[in-house]
Scaffold this active site. Structure first.
Site, PDB file in Angstrom:
ATOM      1  N   PHE A  38       0.865  -1.184   0.000  1.00 35.61           N
ATOM      2  CA  PHE A  38       0.000   0.000   0.000  1.00 35.61           C
ATOM      3  C   PHE A  38       0.907   1.242   0.000  1.00 35.61           C
ATOM      4  CE2 PHE A  38      -3.496   2.705   0.920  1.00 35.61           C
ATOM      5  CZ  PHE A  38      -4.659   1.966   0.787  1.00 35.61           C
ATOM      6  N   ALA A  80      -0.177  -1.903   5.734  1.00 36.28           N
ATOM      7  CA  ALA A  80       0.506  -1.781   7.022  1.00 36.28           C
ATOM      8  C   ALA A  80      -0.137  -2.658   8.094  1.00 36.28           C
ATOM      9  CB  ALA A  80       0.491  -0.321   7.470  1.00 36.28           C
ATOM     10  N   PHE A  81      -1.446  -2.805   8.016  1.00 36.04           N
ATOM     11  CA  PHE A  81      -2.164  -3.600   9.019  1.00 36.04           C
ATOM     12  C   PHE A  81      -1.645  -5.042   9.069  1.00 36.04           C
ATOM     13  CE2 PHE A  81      -5.961  -5.857  10.628  1.00 36.04           C
ATOM     14  CZ  PHE A  81      -6.283  -5.060  11.721  1.00 36.04           C
ATOM     15  N   GLU A  82      -1.107  -5.531   7.952  1.00 38.95           N
ATOM     16  CA  GLU A  82      -0.623  -6.913   7.872  1.00 38.95           C
ATOM     17  C   GLU A  82       0.836  -7.049   8.336  1.00 38.95           C
ATOM     18  OE1 GLU A  82      -2.644  -5.656   5.227  1.00 38.95           O
ATOM     19  OE2 GLU A  82      -4.260  -6.721   6.258  1.00 38.95           O
ATOM     20  N   HIS A 119     -10.470   5.449   9.388  1.00 39.00           N
ATOM     21  CA  HIS A 119      -9.694   4.258   9.019  1.00 39.00           C
ATOM     22  C   HIS A 119      -8.204   4.445   9.358  1.00 39.00           C
ATOM     23  CE1 HIS A 119      -9.180   0.551   6.720  1.00 39.00           C
ATOM     24  NE2 HIS A 119      -8.123   1.087   6.144  1.00 39.00           N
ATOM     25  N   PHE A 159      10.660   0.084  13.617  1.00 35.23           N
ATOM     26  CA  PHE A 159       9.392   0.689  13.179  1.00 35.23           C
ATOM     27  C   PHE A 159       9.683   1.726  12.100  1.00 35.23           C
ATOM     28  CE2 PHE A 159       5.847   3.747  13.915  1.00 35.23           C
ATOM     29  CZ  PHE A 159       4.786   2.885  13.701  1.00 35.23           C
ATOM     30  N   ARG A 193       9.929  12.421   3.692  1.00 42.81           N
ATOM     31  CA  ARG A 193      10.600  11.477   4.600  1.00 42.81           C
ATOM     32  C   ARG A 193      11.106  10.237   3.877  1.00 42.81           C
ATOM     33  NH1 ARG A 193       7.348  14.743   6.706  1.00 42.81           N
ATOM     34  NH2 ARG A 193       7.496  15.492   8.853  1.00 42.81           N
TER      35      ARG A 193
HETATM   36  N1  INI Z   1      -2.672   0.542   4.430  1.00 43.33           N
HETATM   37  C1  INI Z   1      -1.513   1.240   4.399  1.00 43.33           C
HETATM   38  O1  INI Z   1      -0.432   0.643   4.470  1.00 43.33           O
HETATM   39  N2  INI Z   1      -1.536   2.588   4.273  1.00 43.33           N
HETATM   40  C2  INI Z   1      -2.709   3.289   4.186  1.00 43.33           C
HETATM   41  O2  INI Z   1      -2.653   4.530   4.067  1.00 43.33           O
HETATM   42  C3  INI Z   1      -3.932   2.584   4.226  1.00 43.33           C
HETATM   43  N3  INI Z   1      -5.177   3.297   4.138  1.00 43.33           N
HETATM   44  O3  INI Z   1      -5.173   4.525   4.140  1.00 43.33           O
HETATM   45  O4  INI Z   1      -6.227   2.708   4.043  1.00 43.33           O
HETATM   46  C4  INI Z   1      -3.887   1.166   4.354  1.00 43.33           C
HETATM   47  N4  INI Z   1      -5.003   0.436   4.415  1.00 43.33           N
HETATM   48  C5  INI Z   1      -5.016  -0.989   4.178  1.00 43.33           C
HETATM   49  C6  INI Z   1      -4.747  -1.796   5.445  1.00 43.33           C
HETATM   50  O5  INI Z   1      -3.412  -1.659   5.861  1.00 43.33           O
HETATM   51  C7  INI Z   1      -5.017  -3.274   5.199  1.00 43.33           C
HETATM   52  O6  INI Z   1      -4.154  -3.762   4.193  1.00 43.33           O
HETATM   53  C8  INI Z   1      -6.461  -3.576   4.790  1.00 43.33           C
HETATM   54  O7  INI Z   1      -7.362  -2.992   5.692  1.00 43.33           O
HETATM   55  C9  INI Z   1      -6.690  -5.118   4.758  1.00 43.33           C
HETATM   56  O8  INI Z   1      -6.522  -5.689   6.043  1.00 43.33           O
END
Ligand code: INI
Length: 180
Positions: free
Chosen positions: A28, A62-64, A94, A119, A133
């Protein structure tokens, strides 16, 4: 007589020779994360890390990052990990959920496994802030993350008496007994 306390000092060196690193990168906002990745690899290479000692794993967002980092840490193969992501604020909440769970998850993975997880997740209001950055005005946070990984890999070993710092994953028998 004037006494001068001279405390011992424990520091991590900045040489990567012989050390193993795992890098987890979010796809992402890859325009930013791939630039952070290049700079992190540059730092490792300049400090003498060998290609065969560095693995790169891509995840969707990032969530993963925390789960992938924790699984890599559990292999016991690495001296340090680097988690790379870029979270940009949108119009909804979100952003806040992704930011807090990503940072919390990475810290938990680091504390659970005992392996340093650097991090390198940008949390920015605008794309411009992220670009600054990732190689523009604010330097490149990926390079800083590479150096931090090397330093923490050494320091972590020293603080565990020279032993690898990863805590062994729980055995199946201990997991079973907890379920009862
Ligand atoms: N994931 C990111 O790494 N950056 C973001 O800005 C972002 N936004 O804005 O939504 C984002 N969302 C996806 C998230 O990390 C998961 O991949 C998704 O929700 C599936 O679990």
């Amino acid at each position: 007589m004037v006494k001068k306390l001279q405390p011992g000092s424990i520091n991590g060196e900045l040489t990567a020779s012989g050390l193993r690193f795992g890098v987890v990168v979010s796809r992402f906002n890859s325009f930013i994360t791939e630039r952070l990745l290049s700079a992190a690899l540059d730092a490792l290479e300049r400090a003498d890390a060998a290609s065969e000692n560095v693995d790169v794993v891509h995840v969707p967002g990032a969530f993963e990052l925390p789960l992938a980092a924790k699984k890599l840490a559990a292999t016991g193969r690495y001296d340090a990990l680097i988690a790379i992501g870029c979270i940009l604020r949108g119009e909804t909440a979100h952003y806040d959920y992704v930011c807090s769970e990503t940072s919390r998850g990475l810290q938990l993975a680091q504390m659970d496994t005992g392996l340093p997880i650097i991090f390198c997740v940008l949390t920015c209001d605008t794309l411009e802030q992220a670009i600054d950055r990732a190689g523009l005005k604010g330097g490149n946070k990926g390079f800083e993350a590479g150096l931090a990984a090397i330093e923490m890999a050494h320091l972590s070993r020293k603080l565990t008496g020279g032993k690898p710092s990863t805590v062994a994953p729980k055995s199946p028998s201990s997991r079973k007994s907890r379920r009862r």
